[in-house]
Write a protein that holds these residues in place. Structure first.
Motif, PDB file in Angstrom:
ATOM      1  N   LEU A 192      68.703 -10.462 117.319  1.00  0.00           N
ATOM      2  CA  LEU A 192      68.346 -11.747 116.741  1.00  0.00           C
ATOM      3  C   LEU A 192      69.588 -12.461 116.209  1.00  0.00           C
ATOM      4  N   LEU A 193      70.453 -11.727 115.517  1.00  0.00           N
ATOM      5  CA  LEU A 193      71.681 -12.329 115.006  1.00  0.00           C
ATOM      6  C   LEU A 193      72.550 -12.875 116.138  1.00  0.00           C
ATOM      7  N   GLU A 194      72.701 -12.095 117.202  1.00  0.00           N
ATOM      8  CA  GLU A 194      73.527 -12.534 118.332  1.00  0.00           C
ATOM      9  C   GLU A 194      72.953 -13.788 118.979  1.00  0.00           C
ATOM     10  N   ARG A 195      71.645 -13.839 119.145  1.00  0.00           N
ATOM     11  CA  ARG A 195      71.016 -15.009 119.751  1.00  0.00           C
ATOM     12  C   ARG A 195      71.143 -16.225 118.839  1.00  0.00           C
ATOM     13  N   THR A 196      70.989 -16.019 117.542  1.00  0.00           N
ATOM     14  CA  THR A 196      71.105 -17.121 116.588  1.00  0.00           C
ATOM     15  C   THR A 196      72.508 -17.704 116.615  1.00  0.00           C
ATOM     16  N   VAL A 197      73.520 -16.863 116.591  1.00  0.00           N
ATOM     17  CA  VAL A 197      74.903 -17.333 116.638  1.00  0.00           C
ATOM     18  C   VAL A 197      75.159 -18.076 117.943  1.00  0.00           C
ATOM     19  N   PHE A 198      74.664 -17.538 119.050  1.00  0.00           N
ATOM     20  CA  PHE A 198      74.835 -18.190 120.358  1.00  0.00           C
ATOM     21  C   PHE A 198      74.183 -19.566 120.352  1.00  0.00           C
ATOM     22  N   ASN A 199      72.952 -19.654 119.828  1.00  0.00           N
ATOM     23  CA  ASN A 199      72.232 -20.934 119.816  1.00  0.00           C
ATOM     24  C   ASN A 199      72.896 -21.941 118.886  1.00  0.00           C
ATOM     25  N   ILE A 200      73.398 -21.498 117.748  1.00  0.00           N
ATOM     26  CA  ILE A 200      74.112 -22.407 116.846  1.00  0.00           C
ATOM     27  C   ILE A 200      75.358 -22.940 117.543  1.00  0.00           C
TER      28      ILE A 200
END
Length: 88
Positions: free
Chosen positions: A69-77
């Protein structure tokens, strides 16, 4: 998780004793009975309660989901910021 905690030999013994081929992928769907059978067998093999093994497994799964979830959030930001910078 079993390999990391108990070693490769223990994992091989676990799969052999549980009559399991050990072919699992992250995108697969598996019968919960297979997981229960592996937990029970690992409990016997390591003298660790099945409850403790389930707790450790659950923690491992949660940690992996959280990290994903953290990796996806950083990618999306990053994608959002990149889009915003092209607007000006």
């Amino acid at each position: 998780m079993a390999e990391e905690k108990f070693g490769l030999d223990a994992l091989g013994q676990l799969l052999a004793n549980a009559c399991d081929q050990g072919v699992y992928t992250v995108v697969g769907n598996y019968d919960h009975k297979d997981l229960v059978r592996l937990i029970v067998q690992l409990s016997k093999q390591t003298d660790t309660s099945a409850e403790e093994l389930q707790r450790v497994f659950g923690q491992s799964v949660f940690d992996n989901l959280y990290q994903s979830l953290l990796e996806r959030t950083v990618f999306n930001i990053g994608k959002i910021l990149q889009s915003l910078s092209s607007v000006s």
